[in-house]
Design an enzyme around this catalytic site. Structure first.
Site, PDB file in Angstrom:
ATOM      1  N   LYS A 140      23.274  67.601  42.662  1.00 33.40           N
ATOM      2  CA  LYS A 140      21.916  67.205  41.575  1.00 33.40           C
ATOM      3  C   LYS A 140      20.663  66.532  42.685  1.00 33.40           C
ATOM      4  CE  LYS A 140      24.045  63.782  39.824  1.00 33.40           C
ATOM      5  NZ  LYS A 140      25.889  64.367  39.672  1.00 33.40           N
ATOM      6  N   ARG A 196      24.345  57.850  33.057  1.00 30.33           N
ATOM      7  CA  ARG A 196      25.504  57.562  33.595  1.00 30.33           C
ATOM      8  C   ARG A 196      27.055  57.614  32.148  1.00 30.33           C
ATOM      9  NH1 ARG A 196      25.424  58.411  38.962  1.00 30.33           N
ATOM     10  NH2 ARG A 196      27.542  59.179  39.707  1.00 30.33           N
ATOM     11  N   ARG A 229      30.803  59.239  53.811  1.00 29.61           N
ATOM     12  CA  ARG A 229      30.941  58.126  52.443  1.00 29.61           C
ATOM     13  C   ARG A 229      32.047  57.433  52.462  1.00 29.61           C
ATOM     14  NH1 ARG A 229      25.870  60.134  48.892  1.00 29.61           N
ATOM     15  NH2 ARG A 229      27.460  59.659  47.066  1.00 29.61           N
ATOM     16  N   ARG A 245      31.759  66.966  53.108  1.00 25.91           N
ATOM     17  CA  ARG A 245      30.509  66.977  53.375  1.00 25.91           C
ATOM     18  C   ARG A 245      30.145  66.081  53.783  1.00 25.91           C
ATOM     19  NH1 ARG A 245      27.078  65.130  47.281  1.00 25.91           N
ATOM     20  NH2 ARG A 245      27.664  63.192  47.786  1.00 25.91           N
ATOM     21  N   ARG A 271      35.916  59.787  41.106  1.00 23.83           N
ATOM     22  CA  ARG A 271      34.995  59.779  40.299  1.00 23.83           C
ATOM     23  C   ARG A 271      35.122  61.164  39.124  1.00 23.83           C
ATOM     24  NH1 ARG A 271      31.378  60.609  45.412  1.00 23.83           N
ATOM     25  NH2 ARG A 271      30.253  60.587  44.358  1.00 23.83           N
TER      26      ARG A 271
HETATM   27  P1  AMP Z   1      26.210  58.893  43.112  1.00 23.25           P
HETATM   28  O1  AMP Z   1      25.348  58.340  45.024  1.00 23.25           O
HETATM   29  O2  AMP Z   1      25.428  58.924  42.044  1.00 23.25           O
HETATM   30  O3  AMP Z   1      27.250  59.632  43.496  1.00 23.25           O
HETATM   31  O4  AMP Z   1      26.496  56.997  43.198  1.00 23.25           O
HETATM   32  C1  AMP Z   1      26.768  56.493  43.768  1.00 23.25           C
HETATM   33  C2  AMP Z   1      27.664  55.760  42.891  1.00 23.25           C
HETATM   34  O5  AMP Z   1      26.312  54.555  42.758  1.00 23.25           O
HETATM   35  C3  AMP Z   1      27.951  56.019  41.810  1.00 23.25           C
HETATM   36  O6  AMP Z   1      30.094  56.539  42.404  1.00 23.25           O
HETATM   37  C4  AMP Z   1      28.764  54.730  40.795  1.00 23.25           C
HETATM   38  O7  AMP Z   1      29.821  53.452  41.630  1.00 23.25           O
HETATM   39  C5  AMP Z   1      27.350  54.301  41.384  1.00 23.25           C
HETATM   40  N1  AMP Z   1      26.016  54.508  40.353  1.00 23.25           N
HETATM   41  C6  AMP Z   1      24.978  55.457  41.149  1.00 23.25           C
HETATM   42  N2  AMP Z   1      24.729  55.876  39.616  1.00 23.25           N
HETATM   43  C7  AMP Z   1      25.047  54.776  38.591  1.00 23.25           C
HETATM   44  C8  AMP Z   1      25.071  54.574  36.970  1.00 23.25           C
HETATM   45  N3  AMP Z   1      23.817  55.174  36.332  1.00 23.25           N
HETATM   46  N4  AMP Z   1      26.238  53.749  36.956  1.00 23.25           N
HETATM   47  C9  AMP Z   1      26.561  53.076  37.031  1.00 23.25           C
HETATM   48  N5  AMP Z   1      26.935  53.839  38.694  1.00 23.25           N
HETATM   49  C10 AMP Z   1      26.575  54.314  39.773  1.00 23.25           C
END
Ligand code: AMP
Length: 214
Positions: free
Chosen positions: A13, A88, A160, A127, A171
């Protein structure tokens, strides 16, 4: 143009959103990036979100909706935006609908990038991110490099916390239980374009653009 990029962790994404943002000249809004930046700067939000993110859990809906509300009200979102990682949860999707109404936006395209879970787990685990610019690279791409190809920082690659295997599994569990219902929510409203995420970055991007102009 207003877009939501939807998909499982690791499906690409962020990569696709960056390319689309450059091509369509609209901002890329990644809630993950906003939170990671807050953690890096150790703001109040960052301190609160850090542990939740490291565990692979979701940050509370009210916090996320507040972040998006503030961001979408900025001037650069006037001609459109790309949401990456939001909404989400169904609560976030409903809150976004309300916010879009307030902003007089009556259409948003949802692009669902899909791929096989096993393939994605393999991808995430192999990654690395750059500590300085946050860009993500596959191990193959940075093999033998000691500088980040994006920002030239030396020895800046790291795994990470949320890309470690046990966290990845968590996740995915949350994605299936809490985030898939968001896709159903938009499908019920007939707003989803689905694109296969396995393929070269360019091919996936071409597919997305072709579907958007269709
Ligand atoms: P991402 O890089 O989009 O995978 O986001 C990394 C982490 O940020 C996720 O695993 C969540 O802990 C938090 N996070 C990002 N976006 C959201 C969202 N819309 N709602 C809740 N937590 C989020």
């Amino acid at each position: 143009m207003q877009l939501i990029l939807f998909g499982a962790p690791g499906v690409g994404k962020g990569t696709q959103a960056k390319i689309l943002s450059a091509k369509l000249i609209i901002p890329h809004i990644s809630t993950g990036d906003i939170l990671r930046q807050a953690v890096k700067e150790q703001t109040d939000l960052g301190k609160k979100a850090q542990e939740t993110m490291n565990r692979g859990d979701l940050v509370p809906d009210d916090v996320m909706v507040g972040i998006i509300k503030e961001r979408l009200n900025k001037l650069d979102c006037k001609n459109g935006f790309i949401l990456d990682g939001f909404p989400r949860t169904k609560i976030q999707a409903v809150a976004l609908d309300k916010l879009l109404k307030e902003l007089n936006i009556n259409r948003i395209a949802v692009i669902n990038i899909y791929a096989d879970e096993k393939e994605l787990i393999k991808r995430l685990n192999s990654r690395r991110a750059c500590k300085k610019c946050g860009n993500i690279f596959s191990l193959e791409k940075i093999d033998g490099l000691d500088k980040c190809p994006n920002c030239d920082t030396e020895n800046s690659f790291y795994l990470r916390d949320d890309d470690k295997e046990d966290v990845i599994r968590k996740r995915f569990k949350i994605f299936k239980s809490t985030t898939i219902p968001v896709l159903n929510y938009y499908q019920e409203r007939g707003k989803v374009i689905s694109v296969n995420g396995i393929g070269s970055i360019e091919d996936v991007n071409d597919l997305i653009l072709a579907e958007l102009w269709n």
